[in-house]
Design a protein around this motif. Structure first.
Motif, PDB file in Angstrom:
ATOM      1  N   GLN A 282      -2.010   7.261   8.854  1.00  0.00           N
ATOM      2  CA  GLN A 282      -0.574   7.572   8.811  1.00  0.00           C
ATOM      3  C   GLN A 282      -0.323   8.827   7.978  1.00  0.00           C
ATOM      4  O   GLN A 282       0.449   9.709   8.374  1.00  0.00           O
ATOM      5  CB  GLN A 282       0.199   6.394   8.199  1.00  0.00           C
ATOM      6  CG  GLN A 282       0.251   5.182   9.115  1.00  0.00           C
ATOM      7  CD  GLN A 282       0.462   3.886   8.354  1.00  0.00           C
ATOM      8  OE1 GLN A 282       0.575   3.872   7.127  1.00  0.00           O
ATOM      9  NE2 GLN A 282       0.517   2.779   9.073  1.00  0.00           N
ATOM     10  N   GLY A 283      -0.973   8.905   6.822  1.00  0.00           N
ATOM     11  CA  GLY A 283      -0.779  10.069   5.962  1.00  0.00           C
ATOM     12  C   GLY A 283      -1.270  11.337   6.627  1.00  0.00           C
ATOM     13  O   GLY A 283      -0.637  12.391   6.527  1.00  0.00           O
TER      14      GLY A 283
ATOM     15  N   GLY B 155      -3.524   3.504   6.291  1.00  0.00           N
ATOM     16  CA  GLY B 155      -2.848   4.391   5.342  1.00  0.00           C
ATOM     17  C   GLY B 155      -3.368   5.820   5.447  1.00  0.00           C
ATOM     18  O   GLY B 155      -2.599   6.783   5.407  1.00  0.00           O
ATOM     19  N   GLN B 156      -4.681   5.961   5.579  1.00  0.00           N
ATOM     20  CA  GLN B 156      -5.271   7.292   5.725  1.00  0.00           C
ATOM     21  C   GLN B 156      -4.769   7.975   6.999  1.00  0.00           C
ATOM     22  O   GLN B 156      -4.458   9.161   7.013  1.00  0.00           O
ATOM     23  CB  GLN B 156      -6.802   7.188   5.778  1.00  0.00           C
ATOM     24  CG  GLN B 156      -7.450   6.871   4.447  1.00  0.00           C
ATOM     25  CD  GLN B 156      -7.384   8.026   3.483  1.00  0.00           C
ATOM     26  OE1 GLN B 156      -7.683   9.162   3.825  1.00  0.00           O
ATOM     27  NE2 GLN B 156      -6.962   7.765   2.267  1.00  0.00           N
TER      28      GLN B 156
ATOM     29  N   HIS C 105       0.836  -1.204   0.000  1.00  0.00           N
ATOM     30  CA  HIS C 105       0.000   0.000   0.000  1.00  0.00           C
ATOM     31  C   HIS C 105       0.876   1.261   0.000  1.00  0.00           C
ATOM     32  O   HIS C 105       0.656   2.196   0.765  1.00  0.00           O
ATOM     33  CB  HIS C 105      -0.936  -0.013   1.223  1.00  0.00           C
ATOM     34  CG  HIS C 105      -2.002   1.042   1.177  1.00  0.00           C
ATOM     35  ND1 HIS C 105      -2.544   1.539   0.017  1.00  0.00           N
ATOM     36  CD2 HIS C 105      -2.643   1.718   2.185  1.00  0.00           C
ATOM     37  CE1 HIS C 105      -3.460   2.451   0.307  1.00  0.00           C
ATOM     38  NE2 HIS C 105      -3.536   2.589   1.609  1.00  0.00           N
TER      39      HIS C 105
ATOM     40  N   ARG D 141       2.193  13.553  -0.611  1.00  0.00           N
ATOM     41  CA  ARG D 141       1.317  14.256   0.324  1.00  0.00           C
ATOM     42  C   ARG D 141       0.300  13.300   0.956  1.00  0.00           C
ATOM     43  O   ARG D 141      -0.391  13.698   1.882  1.00  0.00           O
ATOM     44  CB  ARG D 141       0.603  15.384  -0.424  1.00  0.00           C
ATOM     45  CG  ARG D 141      -0.118  16.417   0.443  1.00  0.00           C
ATOM     46  CD  ARG D 141       0.782  17.125   1.423  1.00  0.00           C
ATOM     47  NE  ARG D 141       0.296  18.444   1.803  1.00  0.00           N
ATOM     48  CZ  ARG D 141       0.774  19.142   2.833  1.00  0.00           C
ATOM     49  NH1 ARG D 141       1.753  18.636   3.580  1.00  0.00           N
ATOM     50  NH2 ARG D 141       0.317  20.337   3.117  1.00  0.00           N
ATOM     51  N   CYS D 142       0.191  12.080   0.438  1.00  0.00           N
ATOM     52  CA  CYS D 142      -0.882  11.186   0.912  1.00  0.00           C
ATOM     53  C   CYS D 142      -0.437  10.212   1.999  1.00  0.00           C
ATOM     54  O   CYS D 142      -1.118  10.036   2.998  1.00  0.00           O
ATOM     55  CB  CYS D 142      -1.431  10.342  -0.237  1.00  0.00           C
ATOM     56  SG  CYS D 142      -2.238  11.232  -1.566  1.00  0.00           S
ATOM     57  N   THR D 143       0.669   9.532   1.775  1.00  0.00           N
ATOM     58  CA  THR D 143       0.953   8.324   2.561  1.00  0.00           C
ATOM     59  C   THR D 143       1.668   8.580   3.870  1.00  0.00           C
ATOM     60  O   THR D 143       1.724   7.695   4.725  1.00  0.00           O
ATOM     61  CB  THR D 143       1.858   7.360   1.779  1.00  0.00           C
ATOM     62  OG1 THR D 143       3.124   8.007   1.567  1.00  0.00           O
ATOM     63  CG2 THR D 143       1.248   6.975   0.442  1.00  0.00           C
ATOM     64  N   GLY D 144       2.276   9.759   4.019  1.00  0.00           N
ATOM     65  CA  GLY D 144       3.126   9.972   5.193  1.00  0.00           C
ATOM     66  C   GLY D 144       4.416   9.180   5.115  1.00  0.00           C
ATOM     67  O   GLY D 144       5.149   9.088   6.111  1.00  0.00           O
ATOM     68  N   TYR D 145       4.677   8.590   3.956  1.00  0.00           N
ATOM     69  CA  TYR D 145       5.927   7.867   3.635  1.00  0.00           C
ATOM     70  C   TYR D 145       6.041   6.497   4.314  1.00  0.00           C
ATOM     71  O   TYR D 145       6.853   5.665   3.892  1.00  0.00           O
ATOM     72  CB  TYR D 145       7.178   8.709   3.959  1.00  0.00           C
ATOM     73  CG  TYR D 145       7.187  10.054   3.268  1.00  0.00           C
ATOM     74  CD1 TYR D 145       7.513  10.158   1.913  1.00  0.00           C
ATOM     75  CD2 TYR D 145       6.841  11.207   3.945  1.00  0.00           C
ATOM     76  CE1 TYR D 145       7.495  11.392   1.269  1.00  0.00           C
ATOM     77  CE2 TYR D 145       6.816  12.440   3.301  1.00  0.00           C
ATOM     78  CZ  TYR D 145       7.159  12.526   1.971  1.00  0.00           C
ATOM     79  OH  TYR D 145       7.138  13.745   1.335  1.00  0.00           O
ATOM     80  N   HIS D 146       5.264   6.260   5.351  1.00  0.00           N
ATOM     81  CA  HIS D 146       5.369   5.014   6.128  1.00  0.00           C
ATOM     82  C   HIS D 146       5.366   3.786   5.200  1.00  0.00           C
ATOM     83  O   HIS D 146       6.291   2.950   5.224  1.00  0.00           O
ATOM     84  CB  HIS D 146       4.179   4.970   7.104  1.00  0.00           C
ATOM     85  CG  HIS D 146       4.118   3.798   8.008  1.00  0.00           C
ATOM     86  ND1 HIS D 146       4.271   3.896   9.379  1.00  0.00           N
ATOM     87  CD2 HIS D 146       3.890   2.493   7.771  1.00  0.00           C
ATOM     88  CE1 HIS D 146       4.155   2.709   9.928  1.00  0.00           C
ATOM     89  NE2 HIS D 146       3.912   1.842   8.971  1.00  0.00           N
ATOM     90  N   ASN D 147       4.334   3.706   4.359  1.00  0.00           N
ATOM     91  CA  ASN D 147       4.215   2.528   3.491  1.00  0.00           C
ATOM     92  C   ASN D 147       5.108   2.606   2.255  1.00  0.00           C
ATOM     93  O   ASN D 147       5.376   1.581   1.623  1.00  0.00           O
ATOM     94  CB  ASN D 147       2.760   2.317   3.073  1.00  0.00           C
ATOM     95  CG  ASN D 147       1.937   1.737   4.214  1.00  0.00           C
ATOM     96  OD1 ASN D 147       2.475   1.106   5.115  1.00  0.00           O
ATOM     97  ND2 ASN D 147       0.632   1.952   4.167  1.00  0.00           N
TER      98      ASN D 147
ATOM     99  N   GLN E 218      -1.373   6.123  -2.623  1.00  0.00           N
ATOM    100  CA  GLN E 218      -2.789   6.429  -2.459  1.00  0.00           C
ATOM    101  C   GLN E 218      -3.306   7.072  -3.746  1.00  0.00           C
ATOM    102  O   GLN E 218      -3.899   6.402  -4.579  1.00  0.00           O
ATOM    103  CB  GLN E 218      -3.013   7.280  -1.205  1.00  0.00           C
ATOM    104  CG  GLN E 218      -2.757   6.443   0.074  1.00  0.00           C
ATOM    105  CD  GLN E 218      -2.994   7.188   1.371  1.00  0.00           C
ATOM    106  OE1 GLN E 218      -3.724   8.159   1.419  1.00  0.00           O
ATOM    107  NE2 GLN E 218      -2.371   6.713   2.442  1.00  0.00           N
TER     108      GLN E 218
END
Lengths: 156, 800
Positions: B690-691, B687-688, A96, A136-142, A99
């Motif tokens: 975390q973002g 995912g939502q 994932h 801008r969507c994922t927060g980079y985590h995934n 996004q």
């Protein structure tokens, strides 16, 4: 005034008439119709336009089309082998790592270059490598998770 | 639970095209013969436009037309509409200035369009735009939110005295003043919630194509809700009839609120295409996005909390100035009012609350909803105020929250600020957050940081928000000028597969996957046989679009309602096929069965029968026999108008490490526990969150929309100056859930898209202030940049 530029894109020889100011990304998107490479800014900051030029990741908004004369360019469209996705593409899907998908082509192209240089990058190394790619969507985590998995799959 | 039904982690089906470079974003759309628009924009924050000479531009290579505000006026185009009206405390309506799609006579912010050049190529349009000569008479500008209401400052609009758009009051002023009179302690904070610039990575774009032979307009645009764009641009600006106006929002590269609105550039492309008879395309450059996408936040607030001797909240009094920018964007008046002050109860039993909000005009880009929209501002105010109070009265920040939580058995709970909370267990979420974050182990980590010369702090926030807008009747009473339902259509095809049409719009949220999971679960149709269609008024019946974390609870509920209608009709067809009474038919797992027998028929077969109705309960003309008769087809539409908002909540714990020598702050750990009710696809929900958390960390540490106070130039107008979080600025986010199903919709779900941006900024700032508490630092404005943190330490540190 235009001039002719000839190069290889995704394994195919192409040539096009371009203005001196035409950027490589404009050649790819607007002349060759390869719209998978995106433009997200006008200051070479976002990394949505990253492609490979002669095997190295590069922001295609920082290179003039005429500078790509004779180059071997790979875009996101050139990664998969038929229906088989490149391991890094597959890793983004499985983890994932996207996004809205807009930054994704640049992320994947950049990540592949990292994985070629560093087969087992740490989280810190991945995060530092990605400093030229904005999401801008994922927060980079995934994305980080995807790249770790993708690098391992590429080098398995 | 099936592998593809509700609750399953299903990998997203939309990924394939995005990872292969085969997405279809608006800038990828090209029409034969299209020409390109480039806007000439004001370099002044406030100026009279004395004259515009387009002669040289019109004669330039490739130029098709140069259009100005005079042409807009001559063609009788309307201005951009406002979708929500607010009434001031004195009963007067808000000031609603006209907003033409190209400025006429006066410009009011840097970046406002004064002309548009249409040419055969992008570069020709851009080159010719340089040749448009605009003679401006610059005027003094007012930029500062704080100063906007002072005497003698420049006025943006003549009829908005002191630049006030409205002066709104909410809650019970008398009861609140009484609470303060009997308080044993009052804590006061002064806060800035800085201007943010949304920055979806895809710039806005539009392509308009007008067919003069049919009068039909087609507009492709980067929108979170194409039906709303069609309605607002068609009816208010273009006079393009709704039935001859198709708006398509294909793949959209992020929205975060900024792509809700019917922007002037989209209208200009339509108008130019109609006028010139050729398709017209425009794509924003990032610099243009910074200047013209609706901005977010920009509040200045004074907040006071009255407490009794046991640290219980008695009353809350809040006074806010909210910057609207130069014009009123579509939902701007709603954001600092009903999406803000209604959240002031938070998770707490505060019995008396009063809010006053002055919305002001300034010579800046208009401000509207940005991810969270009003709720981040409310949450930052409340969670900062509570931490400040905890410190002042000497109660632990965890304890003071627990003392004031609404108890799990108190639901439904009527807050003093209009909302009726339906469900919740706030203590459980906090427990889980403390456990997952190893709150108990913090002291050891603090000591380890200290040994390394760093300051470590921990901060909590326990946010709540309202999502799922909105019950239309209530919204109407509060000033909404539109309905806020959502629609769905479920169409079985003759071969048994299913096409679902939803008025929601996915621009990263994964509807194609999670909505298909819902339909598969409800109708027993294999997941892979279900297609979700969104984002095209030519295909989707009606829609309000995606904003305010509403898609699943409102749009998903419409899908559930449509599936119930499918089952109802399917039962009648099955009863005919199985020669049974409709009352004896049960539906489960895709099969209609006769109760107590092994006779059944699958829904795919029922669908086939509905479209090839040879053996079918046809109408005969005999009223008695026709009681059970049916029309062919299996295609049902439903609208869902919610009964109430829903109330996601959570508990966030942030740990920071500050370098006291440089002020550099690193988010060392971040734990987010959210309760978003039932979960359709956990992978997408995490995912939502975390973002969202990282966007909130961006507000807390990095992002700031800064104008030069004199000239009104946007100083943070590029990615070099506006610091979006990058991968190396943030940690992994530990997210987990508690699940308290929402009783107000058939899926039991709540919104999850905005929780992160709402809950995280106060957790980060509380953590930094905790880290700096040894120096006596009590306050820090966002973004807590190294310079600000360093200065706070220097100012607080006793002179050596």
């Amino acid at each position: 005034m235009t001039s002719t530029v000839s190069l290889t894109v995704n394994g195919k020889a192409v040539s096009a008439e371009v203005e001196p100011r035409t950027l490589l990304v404009q050649l790819l998107r607007e002349i060759l119709g390869l719209t998978g490479t995106h433009v997200g800014c006008d200051t070479s900051q976002c990394g949505a336009c990253v492609v490979h030029v002669n095997g190295t990741s590069l922001k295609s908004c920082t290179m003039l089309a005429v500078q790509a004369e004779g180059a071997d360019v790979t875009t996101i469209e050139g990664l998969a082998d038929g229906d088989t996705l490149h391991p890094m593409q597959q890793a983004f899907h499985e983890n994932h790592g996207l996004q809205c998908g807009f930054c994704t082509p640049g992320m994947i192209m950049s990540a592949i270059d990292l994985a070629k240089r560093n087969p087992d990058p740490s989280e810190k190394e991945i995060r530092e490598w990605l400093e030229g790619n904005l999401c801008r969507c994922t927060g980079y985590h995934n994305i980080v998770k995807s790249i770790k998995a993708g690098a391992q799959a590429m080098n398995a | 639970m099936s592998e593809t039904g509700i609750g399953a982690t299903v990998l997203r089906r939309e990924d394939r095209r995005f990872i292969s470079g085969r997405g279809n974003y608006v800038d990828d759309v090209n029409r034969p013969g299209q020409v390109y628009a480039h806007f000439v924009r004001s370099p002044h924050a406030h100026a009279d436009v004395k004259s515009i000479d387009t002669t040289a531009a019109a004669a330039a290579d490739g130029v098709v037309a140069v259009l100005t505000g005079a042409d807009v006026a001559a063609d009788g185009l309307g201005g951009l509409p406002v979708g929500w009206g607010i009434t001031s405390q004195d009963g007067s309506p808000m000031i609603e200035p006209p907003w033409p799609i190209i400025a006429q006579d006066r410009v009011r912010y840097v970046g406002e369009a004064v002309a548009v050049v249409i040419a055969a190529t992008r570069n020709q349009a851009k080159d010719a735009a340089e040749l448009v000569a605009v003679d401006y008479n610059p005027l003094p500008a007012i930029i500062s939110t704080q100063d906007s209401i002072k005497d003698g400052v420049p006025q943006v609009w003549d009829d908005a005295k002191h630049n006030i758009c409205f002066d709104w009051g909410f809650g019970d002023a008398d009861a609140t003043n009484d609470a303060f009179a009997k308080a044993s302690h009052v804590t006061t904070v002064d806060l800035v919630n800085q201007r943010l610039i949304p920055n979806a990575i895809e710039p806005r774009s539009s392509v308009a194509d007008f067919d003069s032979s049919t009068g039909e307009m087609t507009l492709w645009c980067t929108s979170q809700g194409p039906h709303a764009v069609r309605l607002l641009l068609g009816a208010f600006v273009l006079q393009q009839p709704e039935h001859k106006f198709r708006v398509v929002s294909p793949d959209v590269g992020g929205g975060f609120g900024s792509k809700i609105y019917p922007y002037a550039e989209y209208a200009t492309c339509c108008w130019a295409a109609r006028r010139l008879g050729v398709p017209v395309k425009w794509t924003a450059e990032r610099s243009e996005s910074f200047l013209t996408d609706a901005h977010g936040r920009d509040h200045i607030t004074k907040a006071e909390l009255a407490l009794d001797g046991d640290g219980r909240f008695l009353g809350l009094r809040v006074s806010t100035i909210a910057n609207m920018g130069a014009y009123l964007s579509a939902f701007a008046p709603l954001i600092p009012t009903y999406l803000y002050a209604t959240l002031f109860a938070g998770q707490y039993t505060t019995p008396a609350i009063f809010a006053e909000v002055k919305a002001v005009f300034t010579n800046t880009t208009p401000v509207d909803a940005y991810r969270g929209a009003g709720r981040p501002e409310a949450t930052f105010m409340l969670e900062r105020l509570i931490d400040a109070a905890a410190k002042e009265v000497g109660v632990d920040p965890v304890d003071i929250r627990r003392r004031n939580f609404i108890a799990p058995e108190a639901f439904p709970y009527q807050t003093p600020v209009a909302l009726l909370y339906d469900s919740g267990n706030y203590g459980a979420a906090l427990d889980k957050a403390l456990e997952l974050s190893d709150y108990a182990g913090f002291e050891a980590r603090r000591k380890a940081s200290e040994a390394a010369g760093k300051l470590r702090g921990i901060g909590i926030s326990t946010p709540i928000e309202a999502t799922g807008a909105a019950p239309s009747a209530i919204a109407g009473q509060l000033g909404a000028r539109a309905g806020l339902y959502e629609s769905a259509e479920i169409r079985f095809n003759a071969t048994g597969n299913v096409t679902v049409f939803s008025g929601s719009h996915s621009h990263g949220q994964g509807h194609a996957t999670s909505f298909a999971q819902v339909v598969s679960d409800k109708l027993g149709v294999p997941y892979e046989n279900i297609e979700i269609v969104e984002g095209d008024t030519g295909r989707v019946q009606m829609g309000m679009g995606t904003f305010g974390s509403r898609s699943l609870s409102v749009g998903g509920s419409a899908i559930v309602k449509a599936s119930e209608k499918i089952i109802e009709k399917g039962k009648k067809i099955a009863a005919h096929l199985l020669e049974a009474s409709v009352d004896d038919i049960e539906f489960s797992g895709g099969n209609f069965a006769v109760k107590g027998t092994d006779k059944s028929v699958n829904i795919a077969e029922v669908a086939f029968t509905a479209y090839v109705p040879h053996n079918y309960p046809h109408f005969t003309g005999d009223p008695e026999a026709d009681k059970n008769a049916l029309e062919p087809g299996l295609d049902e539409q439903a609208f869902f108008d919610p009964l109430n908002f829903n109330f996601p909540y959570g508990a966030y714990v942030c740990e920071v490490e500050v370098d006291p020598d440089t002020g550099v702050t690193e988010v060392a750990r971040f734990t987010a526990i959210d309760d978003v009710g039932n979960v359709i696809n956990p992978m997408i929900v995490h995912g939502q969150i975390q973002g969202g958390v990282v966007q909130g960390i961006g507000q807390a540490l990095l992002e700031n929309g800064v104008y030069d106070q004199g000239s009104g130039q946007l100083l943070s107008g590029s990615y070099m100056d506006y610091t979006m979080p990058r991968a190396d600025n943030v940690p992994n986010i530990d997210s987990d859930l508690t699940i308290t199903p929402c009783p107000m919709n058939p899926l039991g779900v709540k919104g999850c898209g905005e929780m992160g941006t709402i809950g995280s900024p106060p957790a980060v700032i509380n953590a930094i202030i905790d880290a700096l508490s040894g120096y006596g630092v009590r306050h820090l404005d966002m973004p807590a940049t190294p310079q600000r943190v360093w200065s706070a330490i220097r100012e607080a540190r006793p002179a050596a």
